[in-house]
Design an enzyme around this catalytic site. Structure first.
Site, PDB file in Angstrom:
ATOM      1  N   GLY A   8       0.843  -1.213   0.000  1.00  0.00           N
ATOM      2  CA  GLY A   8       0.000   0.000   0.000  1.00  0.00           C
ATOM      3  C   GLY A   8       0.867   1.247   0.000  1.00  0.00           C
ATOM      4  O   GLY A   8       0.464   2.296   0.509  1.00  0.00           O
ATOM      5  N   GLY A  11      -0.149   5.059  -1.348  1.00  0.00           N
ATOM      6  CA  GLY A  11      -1.239   5.832  -0.764  1.00  0.00           C
ATOM      7  C   GLY A  11      -0.752   7.066  -0.017  1.00  0.00           C
ATOM      8  O   GLY A  11       0.431   7.419  -0.055  1.00  0.00           O
ATOM      9  N   GLN A  12      -1.676   7.707   0.672  1.00  0.00           N
ATOM     10  CA  GLN A  12      -1.357   8.964   1.361  1.00  0.00           C
ATOM     11  C   GLN A  12      -0.200   8.768   2.346  1.00  0.00           C
ATOM     12  O   GLN A  12       0.766   9.538   2.353  1.00  0.00           O
ATOM     13  CB  GLN A  12      -2.589   9.493   2.124  1.00  0.00           C
ATOM     14  CG  GLN A  12      -2.344  10.856   2.739  1.00  0.00           C
ATOM     15  CD  GLN A  12      -3.391  11.271   3.781  1.00  0.00           C
ATOM     16  OE1 GLN A  12      -4.282  10.498   4.120  1.00  0.00           O
ATOM     17  NE2 GLN A  12      -3.281  12.480   4.282  1.00  0.00           N
ATOM     18  N   ASP A  34       2.272  -2.291  -4.134  1.00  0.00           N
ATOM     19  CA  ASP A  34       0.906  -1.776  -4.173  1.00  0.00           C
ATOM     20  C   ASP A  34       0.153  -2.583  -5.229  1.00  0.00           C
ATOM     21  O   ASP A  34       0.754  -3.189  -6.122  1.00  0.00           O
ATOM     22  CB  ASP A  34       0.898  -0.287  -4.545  1.00  0.00           C
ATOM     23  CG  ASP A  34      -0.353   0.437  -4.013  1.00  0.00           C
ATOM     24  OD1 ASP A  34      -0.225   1.223  -3.058  1.00  0.00           O
ATOM     25  OD2 ASP A  34      -1.448   0.213  -4.571  1.00  0.00           O
ATOM     26  N   ASP A  52      -1.264  -7.711  -4.557  1.00  0.00           N
ATOM     27  CA  ASP A  52      -2.630  -7.561  -4.075  1.00  0.00           C
ATOM     28  C   ASP A  52      -2.666  -8.251  -2.713  1.00  0.00           C
ATOM     29  O   ASP A  52      -2.428  -9.460  -2.620  1.00  0.00           O
ATOM     30  CB  ASP A  52      -3.608  -8.233  -5.054  1.00  0.00           C
ATOM     31  CG  ASP A  52      -5.052  -8.075  -4.606  1.00  0.00           C
ATOM     32  OD1 ASP A  52      -5.290  -7.797  -3.409  1.00  0.00           O
ATOM     33  OD2 ASP A  52      -5.944  -8.253  -5.453  1.00  0.00           O
ATOM     34  N   TYR A 142     -15.658   0.160   8.232  1.00  0.00           N
ATOM     35  CA  TYR A 142     -14.220   0.449   8.395  1.00  0.00           C
ATOM     36  C   TYR A 142     -13.817   0.283   9.864  1.00  0.00           C
ATOM     37  O   TYR A 142     -12.827  -0.394  10.173  1.00  0.00           O
ATOM     38  CB  TYR A 142     -13.960   1.880   7.912  1.00  0.00           C
ATOM     39  CG  TYR A 142     -12.555   2.403   8.109  1.00  0.00           C
ATOM     40  CD1 TYR A 142     -11.461   1.826   7.469  1.00  0.00           C
ATOM     41  CD2 TYR A 142     -12.318   3.519   8.919  1.00  0.00           C
ATOM     42  CE1 TYR A 142     -10.176   2.338   7.631  1.00  0.00           C
ATOM     43  CE2 TYR A 142     -11.049   4.045   9.078  1.00  0.00           C
ATOM     44  CZ  TYR A 142      -9.978   3.449   8.436  1.00  0.00           C
ATOM     45  OH  TYR A 142      -8.713   3.966   8.587  1.00  0.00           O
ATOM     46  N   LYS A 146     -11.240  -2.361  11.716  1.00  0.00           N
ATOM     47  CA  LYS A 146     -10.080  -1.925  12.498  1.00  0.00           C
ATOM     48  C   LYS A 146     -10.093  -2.559  13.896  1.00  0.00           C
ATOM     49  O   LYS A 146      -9.045  -2.926  14.429  1.00  0.00           O
ATOM     50  CB  LYS A 146     -10.033  -0.396  12.580  1.00  0.00           C
ATOM     51  CG  LYS A 146      -9.661   0.274  11.254  1.00  0.00           C
ATOM     52  CD  LYS A 146      -8.265  -0.152  10.787  1.00  0.00           C
ATOM     53  CE  LYS A 146      -7.864   0.447   9.470  1.00  0.00           C
ATOM     54  NZ  LYS A 146      -6.572  -0.086   8.957  1.00  0.00           N
TER      55      LYS A 146
HETATM   56  P1  NAD Z   1      -4.757   5.225   1.067  1.00  0.00           P
HETATM   57  O1  NAD Z   1      -6.109   4.845   0.630  1.00  0.00           O
HETATM   58  O2  NAD Z   1      -4.248   6.584   0.755  1.00  0.00           O
HETATM   59  O3  NAD Z   1      -3.688   4.187   0.513  1.00  0.00           O
HETATM   60  C1  NAD Z   1      -3.929   2.808   0.502  1.00  0.00           C
HETATM   61  C2  NAD Z   1      -3.058   2.184  -0.553  1.00  0.00           C
HETATM   62  O4  NAD Z   1      -3.352   0.781  -0.559  1.00  0.00           O
HETATM   63  C3  NAD Z   1      -3.324   2.706  -1.975  1.00  0.00           C
HETATM   64  O5  NAD Z   1      -2.109   3.037  -2.599  1.00  0.00           O
HETATM   65  C4  NAD Z   1      -4.014   1.549  -2.675  1.00  0.00           C
HETATM   66  O6  NAD Z   1      -3.704   1.449  -4.059  1.00  0.00           O
HETATM   67  C5  NAD Z   1      -3.438   0.366  -1.900  1.00  0.00           C
HETATM   68  N1  NAD Z   1      -4.316  -0.803  -1.969  1.00  0.00           N
HETATM   69  C6  NAD Z   1      -5.669  -0.836  -1.980  1.00  0.00           C
HETATM   70  N2  NAD Z   1      -6.095  -2.101  -2.106  1.00  0.00           N
HETATM   71  C7  NAD Z   1      -4.993  -2.878  -2.153  1.00  0.00           C
HETATM   72  C8  NAD Z   1      -4.785  -4.252  -2.271  1.00  0.00           C
HETATM   73  N3  NAD Z   1      -5.810  -5.114  -2.414  1.00  0.00           N
HETATM   74  N4  NAD Z   1      -3.518  -4.720  -2.265  1.00  0.00           N
HETATM   75  C9  NAD Z   1      -2.473  -3.879  -2.167  1.00  0.00           C
HETATM   76  N5  NAD Z   1      -2.607  -2.543  -2.074  1.00  0.00           N
HETATM   77  C10 NAD Z   1      -3.862  -2.048  -2.053  1.00  0.00           C
HETATM   78  O7  NAD Z   1      -4.684   4.955   2.644  1.00  0.00           O
HETATM   79  P2  NAD Z   1      -3.768   5.682   3.721  1.00  0.00           P
HETATM   80  O8  NAD Z   1      -4.487   6.904   4.148  1.00  0.00           O
HETATM   81  O9  NAD Z   1      -2.374   5.762   3.247  1.00  0.00           O
HETATM   82  O10 NAD Z   1      -3.910   4.651   4.929  1.00  0.00           O
HETATM   83  C11 NAD Z   1      -2.933   3.689   5.231  1.00  0.00           C
HETATM   84  C12 NAD Z   1      -3.357   2.975   6.496  1.00  0.00           C
HETATM   85  O11 NAD Z   1      -3.478   3.930   7.567  1.00  0.00           O
HETATM   86  C13 NAD Z   1      -4.709   2.270   6.414  1.00  0.00           C
HETATM   87  O12 NAD Z   1      -4.674   1.111   7.191  1.00  0.00           O
HETATM   88  C14 NAD Z   1      -5.659   3.259   7.056  1.00  0.00           C
HETATM   89  O13 NAD Z   1      -6.775   2.621   7.599  1.00  0.00           O
HETATM   90  C15 NAD Z   1      -4.779   3.849   8.132  1.00  0.00           C
HETATM   91  N6  NAD Z   1      -5.215   5.168   8.564  1.00  0.00           N
HETATM   92  C16 NAD Z   1      -5.117   6.239   7.748  1.00  0.00           C
HETATM   93  C17 NAD Z   1      -5.530   7.485   8.191  1.00  0.00           C
HETATM   94  C18 NAD Z   1      -5.427   8.711   7.342  1.00  0.00           C
HETATM   95  O14 NAD Z   1      -5.922   9.784   7.750  1.00  0.00           O
HETATM   96  N7  NAD Z   1      -4.801   8.636   6.171  1.00  0.00           N
HETATM   97  C19 NAD Z   1      -6.043   7.617   9.490  1.00  0.00           C
HETATM   98  C20 NAD Z   1      -6.178   6.485  10.272  1.00  0.00           C
HETATM   99  C21 NAD Z   1      -5.733   5.265   9.818  1.00  0.00           C
HETATM  100  C1  AKB Z   2     -10.751   8.097   7.602  1.00  0.00           C
HETATM  101  O1  AKB Z   2     -11.250   9.237   7.718  1.00  0.00           O
HETATM  102  O2  AKB Z   2     -11.371   7.101   7.225  1.00  0.00           O
HETATM  103  C2  AKB Z   2      -9.312   7.925   8.007  1.00  0.00           C
HETATM  104  C3  AKB Z   2      -9.225   7.527   9.435  1.00  0.00           C
HETATM  105  C4  AKB Z   2      -9.293   8.539  10.498  1.00  0.00           C
HETATM  106  O3  AKB Z   2      -9.104   6.368   9.719  1.00  0.00           O
HETATM  107  N1  AKB Z   2      -8.614   9.145   7.734  1.00  0.00           N
END
Ligand code: NAD
Ligand code: AKB
Length: 315
Positions: A8, A11-12, A34, A52, A142, A146
């Protein structure tokens, strides 16, 4: 921790965390992966694996090919997308997670890290200074995934010794890769709209207070926990981490200090209902006591840095 596989990574969070790993551990030791292609060439110097997370063979092949001993799994479906497609959220967030856990056990990995979220909390949780160990009955798919993810990490740690670690990230604010389908995404979008159009229509209501963290703190926290001495950790994948808390109105007021003509209006949608039952702030005393967590970025400094960085680009 010699060879780290980041799933992954595009992603962000992954796009900045893997870059920070490159700096710290050397890019030859970081395998980025990814399900999407690295079209923007985010990681030109790294080995990129198309993985995947729901396909255990592709994870195992990468472990064997590169001698992986640590996995950071960031592949997930976030809250807003998860409400539109709950079955997909379960498949990626739980079936995918189990593949990572089972691979970790089978190949005796040193440790795995999987983020959790403030989404584990729900209507029965305390709203302010929400404790780490408390009732967890979320009202989004979601959030359900978690909570289950945290429980699986804890279960397999106790049963098999698999070293499972994770932080309940608050909403993450960043300026490299746009967030993907979450409820806290407004706190990123608002900066781009403020710089480009001097106005923003928010999908939460003015008083929706949520905990947030700026990406440099998010990365620092993740590395601190990843490197922490296991014997000092009393928890696995459920560390609350706080940095700042604000409403859209407070954030807009802070942006106005830099862009006085900026305006915000509100058109709350279903995401307002998701945010309603998430904490306004979290008690992160376990992270502070067990691995030394201390945030560095508050709201004024985050806003100044976000506007400075985005403003310096040709949008
Ligand atoms: P994102 O959606 O920006 O990135 C997720 C990445 O996973 C993407 O690049 C996507 O292409 C990849 N992906 C999706 N399905 C896939 C699969 N089947 N196999 C492989 N890769 C796959 O998410 P993020 O914001 O970077 O979040 C990363 C983690 O942090 C997640 O577990 C999310 O729940 C957690 N999180 C994020 C936030 C936030 O604000 N960004 C807050 C709390 C928790
Ligand atoms: C979302 O809004 O779904 C995420 C998180 C707080 O887990 N940024």
């Amino acid at each position: 921790m010699k060879k780290i596989l980041v799933i992954g990574a595009l992603g962000q969070i992954g796009s900045e965390l893997a870059a920070a790993f490159n700096e710290r551990y050397g890019k030859e030791n970081i395998i980025v992966a990814d399900v999407a292609d690295d079209k923007n060439k985010l990681f030109p110097g790294n080995i990129f694996e198309k993985i995947d997370v729901t396909d255990s063979d592709s994870i195992e092949a990468a472990i064997k090919r590169h001698g992986i001993d640590t996995i950071v799994n960031l592949a997930a479906i976030l809250s807003a997308t998860g409400e539109k497609n709950p079955a997909l959220a379960w498949k990626i967030n739980i079936d995918g997670l189990l593949n990572v856990i089972h691979s970790g056990i089978k190949y005796k990995l040193d440790r795995i890290m999987v983020p959790s979220s403030i989404a584990v909390f729900g209507p029965q949780s305390v709203l302010y200074n929400t404790p780490q160990d408390t009732v967890l009955v979320p009202n989004t798919m979601y959030g359900v995934t978690k909570v289950v993810g945290e429980m699986l990490g804890d279960y397999y740690f106790k049963k098999t010794g698999l070293d499972f670690r994770g932080i309940r990230y608050p909403g993450v604010i960043s300026n490299k890769t746009m967030p993907g389908g979450g409820t806290t995404d407004y706190a990123v979008e608002i900066f781009y709209e403020a710089v480009k159009n001097k106005k923003y229509t928010c999908f939460l209501s003015a008083e929706s207070c949520l905990p947030m963290i700026y990406m440099p703190d998010c990365i620092r926290a993740t590395i601190m926990l990843l490197e922490a001495d296991r014997s000092k950790l009393r928890h696995c994948g459920n560390y609350n981490v706080g940095a700042m808390s604000f409403t859209p109105e407070i954030l807009a007021d802070e942006i106005k200090k830099h862009i006085p003509e900026f305006t915000i209006d509100y058109r709350p949608d279903f995401r307002r209902e998701i945010a309603r039952y998430w904490p306004a702030s979290v008690d992160d005393s376990a992270a502070r006591a067990e691995w030394g967590w201390q945030p560095e970025w508050d709201l004024p400094h985050t806003v100044a840095d976000m506007l400075g960085t985005i403003g310096s680009r040709n949008l």
